[in-house]
Motif scaffolding. Structure first.
Motif, PDB file in Angstrom:
ATOM      1  N   TRP A  81       0.808  -1.220   0.000  1.00  0.00           N
ATOM      2  CA  TRP A  81       0.000   0.000   0.000  1.00  0.00           C
ATOM      3  C   TRP A  81       0.852   1.285   0.000  1.00  0.00           C
ATOM      4  O   TRP A  81       0.343   2.370   0.220  1.00  0.00           O
ATOM      5  CB  TRP A  81      -0.962   0.054   1.195  1.00  0.00           C
ATOM      6  CG  TRP A  81      -1.796  -1.176   1.344  1.00  0.00           C
ATOM      7  CD1 TRP A  81      -2.956  -1.464   0.706  1.00  0.00           C
ATOM      8  CD2 TRP A  81      -1.542  -2.296   2.225  1.00  0.00           C
ATOM      9  NE1 TRP A  81      -3.441  -2.687   1.117  1.00  0.00           N
ATOM     10  CE2 TRP A  81      -2.591  -3.219   2.052  1.00  0.00           C
ATOM     11  CE3 TRP A  81      -0.527  -2.592   3.143  1.00  0.00           C
ATOM     12  CZ2 TRP A  81      -2.664  -4.414   2.749  1.00  0.00           C
ATOM     13  CZ3 TRP A  81      -0.597  -3.789   3.831  1.00  0.00           C
ATOM     14  CH2 TRP A  81      -1.644  -4.680   3.627  1.00  0.00           C
ATOM     15  N   GLN A  82       2.148   1.138  -0.271  1.00  0.00           N
ATOM     16  CA  GLN A  82       3.041   2.304  -0.228  1.00  0.00           C
ATOM     17  C   GLN A  82       4.028   2.325  -1.392  1.00  0.00           C
ATOM     18  O   GLN A  82       4.814   3.269  -1.525  1.00  0.00           O
ATOM     19  CB  GLN A  82       3.808   2.349   1.093  1.00  0.00           C
ATOM     20  CG  GLN A  82       4.629   1.095   1.382  1.00  0.00           C
ATOM     21  CD  GLN A  82       5.077   1.014   2.831  1.00  0.00           C
ATOM     22  OE1 GLN A  82       6.066   1.624   3.208  1.00  0.00           O
ATOM     23  NE2 GLN A  82       4.323   0.280   3.649  1.00  0.00           N
ATOM     24  N   GLU A  83       3.986   1.318  -2.238  1.00  0.00           N
ATOM     25  CA  GLU A  83       4.864   1.239  -3.400  1.00  0.00           C
ATOM     26  C   GLU A  83       4.080   0.648  -4.573  1.00  0.00           C
ATOM     27  O   GLU A  83       2.946   0.212  -4.425  1.00  0.00           O
ATOM     28  CB  GLU A  83       6.097   0.369  -3.109  1.00  0.00           C
ATOM     29  CG  GLU A  83       7.003   0.918  -2.026  1.00  0.00           C
ATOM     30  CD  GLU A  83       8.168  -0.009  -1.735  1.00  0.00           C
ATOM     31  OE1 GLU A  83       9.256   0.508  -1.456  1.00  0.00           O
ATOM     32  OE2 GLU A  83       7.985  -1.245  -1.766  1.00  0.00           O
ATOM     33  N   LEU A 110      -0.962   6.183  -2.638  1.00  0.00           N
ATOM     34  CA  LEU A 110      -0.158   5.380  -1.732  1.00  0.00           C
ATOM     35  C   LEU A 110       0.043   6.074  -0.390  1.00  0.00           C
ATOM     36  O   LEU A 110       0.025   7.304  -0.291  1.00  0.00           O
ATOM     37  CB  LEU A 110       1.209   5.095  -2.365  1.00  0.00           C
ATOM     38  CG  LEU A 110       1.200   4.401  -3.731  1.00  0.00           C
ATOM     39  CD1 LEU A 110       2.614   4.319  -4.297  1.00  0.00           C
ATOM     40  CD2 LEU A 110       0.571   3.009  -3.639  1.00  0.00           C
ATOM     41  N   CYS A 111       0.238   5.277   0.641  1.00  0.00           N
ATOM     42  CA  CYS A 111       0.618   5.808   1.950  1.00  0.00           C
ATOM     43  C   CYS A 111       2.108   6.213   1.899  1.00  0.00           C
ATOM     44  O   CYS A 111       2.879   5.576   1.182  1.00  0.00           O
ATOM     45  CB  CYS A 111       0.419   4.748   3.031  1.00  0.00           C
ATOM     46  SG  CYS A 111      -1.299   4.270   3.293  1.00  0.00           S
ATOM     47  N   PRO A 112       2.524   7.248   2.624  1.00  0.00           N
ATOM     48  CA  PRO A 112       1.767   8.034   3.604  1.00  0.00           C
ATOM     49  C   PRO A 112       1.068   9.265   3.032  1.00  0.00           C
ATOM     50  O   PRO A 112       0.551  10.088   3.788  1.00  0.00           O
ATOM     51  CB  PRO A 112       2.863   8.466   4.583  1.00  0.00           C
ATOM     52  CG  PRO A 112       4.074   8.661   3.713  1.00  0.00           C
ATOM     53  CD  PRO A 112       3.971   7.583   2.649  1.00  0.00           C
ATOM     54  N   GLN A 113       1.063   9.402   1.696  1.00  0.00           N
ATOM     55  CA  GLN A 113       0.393  10.571   1.104  1.00  0.00           C
ATOM     56  C   GLN A 113      -1.106  10.568   1.392  1.00  0.00           C
ATOM     57  O   GLN A 113      -1.739  11.626   1.446  1.00  0.00           O
ATOM     58  CB  GLN A 113       0.638  10.614  -0.410  1.00  0.00           C
ATOM     59  CG  GLN A 113       2.035  11.076  -0.813  1.00  0.00           C
ATOM     60  CD  GLN A 113       3.100  10.028  -0.523  1.00  0.00           C
ATOM     61  OE1 GLN A 113       2.817   8.832  -0.618  1.00  0.00           O
ATOM     62  NE2 GLN A 113       4.298  10.462  -0.190  1.00  0.00           N
ATOM     63  N   PHE A 116      -4.649   4.890   4.955  1.00  0.00           N
ATOM     64  CA  PHE A 116      -4.911   3.524   4.510  1.00  0.00           C
ATOM     65  C   PHE A 116      -6.372   3.362   4.085  1.00  0.00           C
ATOM     66  O   PHE A 116      -6.676   2.805   3.027  1.00  0.00           O
ATOM     67  CB  PHE A 116      -4.585   2.544   5.640  1.00  0.00           C
ATOM     68  CG  PHE A 116      -4.723   1.107   5.251  1.00  0.00           C
ATOM     69  CD1 PHE A 116      -3.665   0.412   4.697  1.00  0.00           C
ATOM     70  CD2 PHE A 116      -5.923   0.434   5.433  1.00  0.00           C
ATOM     71  CE1 PHE A 116      -3.805  -0.920   4.329  1.00  0.00           C
ATOM     72  CE2 PHE A 116      -6.069  -0.890   5.069  1.00  0.00           C
ATOM     73  CZ  PHE A 116      -5.000  -1.568   4.511  1.00  0.00           C
ATOM     74  N   ALA A 201       4.958   3.957   7.193  1.00  0.00           N
ATOM     75  CA  ALA A 201       4.248   4.715   6.152  1.00  0.00           C
ATOM     76  C   ALA A 201       2.736   4.560   6.281  1.00  0.00           C
ATOM     77  O   ALA A 201       1.982   5.497   6.007  1.00  0.00           O
ATOM     78  CB  ALA A 201       4.695   4.258   4.765  1.00  0.00           C
ATOM     79  N   LEU A 202       2.287   3.377   6.706  1.00  0.00           N
ATOM     80  CA  LEU A 202       0.849   3.125   6.780  1.00  0.00           C
ATOM     81  C   LEU A 202       0.187   3.897   7.921  1.00  0.00           C
ATOM     82  O   LEU A 202      -0.932   4.379   7.783  1.00  0.00           O
ATOM     83  CB  LEU A 202       0.577   1.631   6.960  1.00  0.00           C
ATOM     84  CG  LEU A 202       1.147   0.690   5.897  1.00  0.00           C
ATOM     85  CD1 LEU A 202       0.750  -0.746   6.213  1.00  0.00           C
ATOM     86  CD2 LEU A 202       0.680   1.080   4.508  1.00  0.00           C
TER      87      LEU A 202
END
Length: 304
Positions: A81-83, A110-113, A116, A201-202
């Motif tokens: 969920w981050q890449e 994507l996280c952290p933008q 979740f 990041a999540l």
């Protein structure tokens, strides 16, 4: 720097036998980018179709020259969920499109933008927009299949645990198009991730963990899902905890879905070549997905 055994257990790259944990990621991304580049050059496609307001809220369609009633395979990429991106997620296109099946690869923020839970919502919007688009045509596809890999498998299965979303899709007469979901090497319980650097990041909240940890969810009051097949699969060279998550996912799904198939892929199949090998017509998983789609569309497939 050494990492904990718990962290290693949630790092699929460290269980691959083909390469070390750094080289396997380099190989995977290079392979995936090349597949997508070739698919865009050799297949009729429409890129960057927006379904939301952000730059990543877009999807690509391969096989735009196929008839409107051609079945559709929607692929959701992984990357914790981050890449990842749809630009490295076109594994199915080279084999499925020539066999008369359109392939749609979905991008998402994507996280952290984003949070979740925002990604979960975004995927539901993407699937709804795709179903709405194909439903608006005079000739509709007989079936739509959703395939998710790794974190993408979690996103795919999230659809099945959202009763309000399913009811909305049914009322709009979109749900009857959805015939199957394929979950590849997924992770379905978020709680163990709280003690890993993955969560940096999540930034998972307790509410998110409770709402989206599907293997430990109480399904007593979830309405059974009919006329839908779910395939859950993983490879023997994936992380043992990922493999166990797939088995637990099967056990949970059979409480709400009337047709669940479990496929354990041997022959040193790992977390990465399980989707790389979707480019191979004779790969067991390729054939399993293809056969199921063809069975739903017997007599209506038009090969290129």
């Amino acid at each position: 720097m050494s990492i904990s055994d718990h962290e290693v257990s949630y790092s699929p790259s460290r269980w691959c036998r083909r390469f070390d944990h750094i080289k396997i990621l380099e190989h995977y991304l290079t392979f995936a980018a090349k597949v997508t580049e070739n698919a865009r050059k050799t297949l009729k496609c429409k890129l960057d179709v927006p379904y939301g307001a952000t730059d990543r809220a877009k999807y690509d369609v391969y096989g735009t020259d196929l008839p409107d009633d051609a079945p559709i395979l929607i692929f959701i990429h992984g990357g914790y969920w981050q890449e990842g991106s749809k630009e490295v997620a076109s594994f199915a296109a080279p084999v499925f499109v020539p066999n008369g099946i359109k392939v749609i690869t979905v991008g998402y923020d994507l996280c952290p933008q984003v949070r979740f839970k925002d990604i979960i919502s975004q995927i539901k919007v993407a699937i709804e927009e795709i179903l709405k688009s194909v439903s608006s045509r005079s000739t509709m596809p007989r079936s739509v299949w959703i395939v998710g890999h790794s974190a993408g498998a979690h996103l795919a299965v999230s659809l099945l645990f959202d009763a309000s979303w399913l009811e909305k899709m049914a009322k709009q007469r979109y749900l009857n198009l959805l015939k199957g979901v394929v979950l590849i090497s997924g992770i379905y319980n978020l709680k163990p991730l709280l003690d890993t650097t993955i969560n940096d990041a999540l930034k998972l909240t307790k509410d998110e963990v409770d709402a989206y940890s599907f293997t430990i969810m109480d399904t007593t009051n979830i309405k059974p899902i009919r006329d839908l097949k779910v395939i859950v699969t993983h490879g023997e060279c994936d992380s043992p905890v990922f493999n166990n998550e797939s088995r637990e996912c099967v056990q949970k799904l059979v409480t709400i879905v009337d047709n669940v198939q479990y496929i354990f892929l041997r022959e040193n199949v790992d977390h990465f070549d399980i989707v790389e090998r979707l480019t191979e017509p004779e790969f067991l998983l390729t054939k399993a997905i293809m056969d199921n789609i063809l069975e739903n569309n017997r007599g209506r497939i038009v090969k290129k």
